[in-house]
Design a protein around this motif. Structure first.
Motif, short mmCIF file in Angstrom:
data_model
loop_
_atom_site.label_atom_id
_atom_site.label_comp_id
_atom_site.label_asym_id
_atom_site.label_seq_id
_atom_site.Cartn_x
_atom_site.Cartn_y
_atom_site.Cartn_z
N ASP A 100 -3.72 9.58 2.25
CA ASP A 100 -4.79 8.95 1.46
C ASP A 100 -4.65 9.30 -0.01
OD1 ASP A 100 -5.80 7.82 3.75
OD2 ASP A 100 -7.37 9.33 4.04
N ASP A 159 4.00 -0.59 4.01
CA ASP A 159 4.11 -0.18 5.40
C ASP A 159 5.09 0.99 5.48
OD1 ASP A 159 4.83 0.12 8.12
OD2 ASP A 159 4.47 -2.00 8.54
N SER A 160 4.56 2.19 5.66
CA SER A 160 5.37 3.40 5.63
C SER A 160 6.43 3.41 6.73
CB SER A 160 4.48 4.64 5.76
OG SER A 160 5.25 5.82 5.80
N LYS A 168 1.10 -2.16 -4.09
CA LYS A 168 0.05 -1.23 -3.70
C LYS A 168 0.00 -0.98 -2.19
CE LYS A 168 -1.29 -1.14 -8.02
NZ LYS A 168 -1.03 0.05 -8.87
N GLU A 169 0.17 -2.04 -1.41
CA GLU A 169 0.11 -1.92 0.04
C GLU A 169 1.54 -1.82 0.59
OE1 GLU A 169 -2.60 -1.55 1.80
OE2 GLU A 169 -3.85 -1.70 0.01
N ARG A 180 -1.09 5.67 -6.09
CA ARG A 180 -0.40 4.39 -6.25
C ARG A 180 -1.37 3.32 -6.76
NH1 ARG A 180 1.70 4.57 -1.73
NH2 ARG A 180 0.34 3.23 -0.50
N GLU A 181 -2.59 3.35 -6.26
CA GLU A 181 -3.59 2.36 -6.66
C GLU A 181 -3.99 2.53 -8.13
OE1 GLU A 181 -5.83 -0.92 -6.29
OE2 GLU A 181 -4.63 -0.07 -4.66
N ALA A 209 -1.94 7.18 -1.54
CA ALA A 209 -2.39 5.79 -1.70
C ALA A 209 -3.28 5.65 -2.92
CB ALA A 209 -3.11 5.33 -0.44
N GLY A 269 5.59 4.90 -0.88
CA GLY A 269 4.69 4.70 0.25
C GLY A 269 5.15 5.38 1.51
#
Length: 548
Positions: A337, A355-356, A352-353, A343-344, A340, A326
């Motif tokens: 994007d 914080d970079s 999945k979520e 990863r999803e 992301a 991430g």
């Protein structure tokens, strides 16, 4: 009849003197070229001097074949690779690829830039090994494998070095539970979709033969037993009691046990000495790469050596790494994007979520190519330092490499050092390409990983095992703080930054020390997770200190 005019004796003498002088100059030039520019090993046998019957010097120097050879040889000196004997590496091309000749770089080797400059030499000096040497021989009480109780099937999961560590752990597990090990299956369902079999990546016969006194190994499971197996997810970081008690009881009901995963299934510490030494014999001696990979890997090392001393930079700035972690610092919104979405869409990546910024502040992100450039410059490496990039495709390509390349223009890789024909057998197989990088990394003068992943750990441990070769492990958390200060204008590149970074990394260069245990206060699975990985540092189990 008109008499022919005679030439005065003085004029004849003058002509003779001029001829001798010109000849002497020519001889001197050719001898100098022959002695100082041409390695003796590269001179054809027809032109080599021997003590028994030295050929006449003038004949050697003025013969047309020698003059032609010297011209071609001097021309070829500009290439990185030299033509080798026909018996060597006959399976592939032996001349450096033409793209290397296009590199606009200094021909001066970095190793000869500042002879006698102690500061410069210190950049390449390996740390003290404190007289530690490999000691992996089994003890006197160690016996050959006894009658096997069944077969152990192994599905090795992950990338190349995650699989290598897992395979060697399973060798030790097979010994603990008295099993016959079936040649492991490599991961074909990972992110890289690599279809390689064990024998494509490793020397299968060498693996079986080297471990013959430790574990019985077979290439295939008997047909009649293919369906009769217990599939078990071995518990992570398990010790002696788990395998000898809980797992060994499975033999009462099954003839075949299949390990669904191989990574991190064996404890790093608190195992019998002979088991730890077996892990080292498996990792550093038995699990060699296939002959084809070894041959091209050694050729790449030779071509890097032609530039002098070199750094291998494990630049973990590839799409899979950035998507998994991430880490999006320095990327465009469109690139962030895309990562992301990757990863999803990968189901076995649980988080999945991410914080970079938080990841970066904690030092969990790989250094960017730009940050690596600042880091190397601050350590004192000059701009003409040869750097081998050990990595897959860098995310964003040349656009993200531009800053690093502007500081260090001699950026090389397997794709630049080898021709398309040489890489053809390996290019579609991520594990085989990674194996080439591994060989060049282990043999480099300095190894620097931008992220402490599986390959970085494996290479660092291997370099420790081979004599504690210099490995600089960046303190990413401290560096990110410094880089942010530069971006904010509160710190500039220069002597102050160089002194700070040099001091931070004074004790992070691969010197001899014992493997680190768990972080104090951690419990449960986190306690094991916080330990230094066994293959990252084989001391004290597989390195013994000799008397000076």
């Amino acid at each position: 009849m008109q008499r022919r005019r005679s030439t005065p004796a003085g004029l004849w003498a003058l002509r003779w003197a001029l001829t001798c002088a010109i000849g002497a100059i020519a001889v001197g030039v050719l001898v100098a070229v022959h002695v100082f520019l041409l390695p003796s090993a590269a001179v054809p046998d027809a032109f080599k001097l021997t003590k028994a019957s030295p050929p006449p010097l003038l004949f050697r120097l003025f013969s047309f074949p020698f003059i032609a050879f010297m011209f071609l040889r001097l021309k070829d000196q500009r290439e990185v690779g030299y033509r080798r004997k026909a018996s060597e590496l006959s399976w592939t091309q032996e001349i450096a690829p033409p793209q290397l000749a296009k590199l606009k770089i200094s021909t001066q080797k970095v190793g000869s830039m500042r002879e006698g400059d102690s500061g410069f030499e210190k950049l390449w000096k390996p740390p003290s090994n404190r007289y530690f040497v490999p000691c992996v021989a089994p003890s006197s009480s160690y016996l050959p494998p006894t009658q096997s109780r069944g077969y152990l099937l192994v599905h090795a999961n992950g990338g190349l070095n995650q699989m290598r560590a897992g395979i060697c752990d399973m060798v030790a597990v097979a010994r603990l539970i008295n099993a016959t090990l079936v040649i492991p299956q490599l991961d074909k369902r990972s992110f890289w979709q690599d279809s390689s079999n064990f024998s494509d990546v490793f020397d299968e016969e060498h693996f079986i033969h080297t471990l013959a006194n430790d574990v019985k190994i077979v290439k295939k499971l008997p047909k009649e037993l293919i369906t009769a197996k217990a599939v078990i997810h071995f518990r992570s970081w398990s010790g002696l009691d788990y395998y000898q008690d809980e797992i060994s009881r499975k033999w009462d009901n099954y003839q075949v046990i299949k390990a669904a995963k191989s990574d991190s299934r064996l404890a790093n510490n608190n195992l019998p000495s002979d088991i730890q030494k077996l892990r080292c014999r498996a990792f550093y001696e038995a699990l060699k790469f296939s002959p084809q990979i070894e041959a091209l890997g050694k050729l790449l090392v030779e071509r890097m050596r032609s530039y002098g001393r070199y750094i291998t930079l494990h630049l973990r700035y590839e799409k899979d790494m950035l998507a998994f972690s991430g880490c999006t610092y320095g990327l465009t919104p469109a690139e962030s994007d895309e990562l992301a979405r990757i990863r999803e869409n990968i189901s076995y990546w649980k988080v999945k979520e991410i914080d970079s910024q938080e990841q970066r502040d904690k030092g969990y992100c790989p250094l960017t190519p730009k940050e690596v450039g600042i880091f190397l410059s601050s350590l004192g490496y000059p701009s003409n330092t040869p750097i081998y990039i050990a990595a897959g495709a860098i995310y964003g390509g040349d656009s993200h490499l531009a800053d690093l390349h502007s500081r260090f223009p001699i950026l090389l890789s397997k794709e630049k050092l080898a021709s398309a024909e040489e890489l053809e057998p390996f290019k579609d197989y991520a594990s085989q390409m990674a194996a080439l990088d591994y060989i060049v990394s282990v043999e480099s003068d300095v190894f620097i990983p931008s992220y402490s992943g599986n390959m970085a750990r494996a290479v660092e441990g291997h370099r420790r095992f081979l004599g504690h070769r210099k490995t600089i492990n960046p303190d990413r958390k401290a560096l990110v703080h410094l880089f942010d200060m530069i971006n904010q204008g509160s710190l500039k590149e220069g002597k102050k930054l160089s002194n700070i970074i040099t001091e931070i990394h004074r004790r992070r260069q691969g010197s001899a020390r014992k493997r680190k245990g768990p972080i104090p206060g951690t419990r449960g699975i986190e306690r094991f997770r916080s330990e230094e990985v066994f293959y990252e540092n084989p001391l004290p189990d597989c390195l013994c200190q000799q008397q000076p």
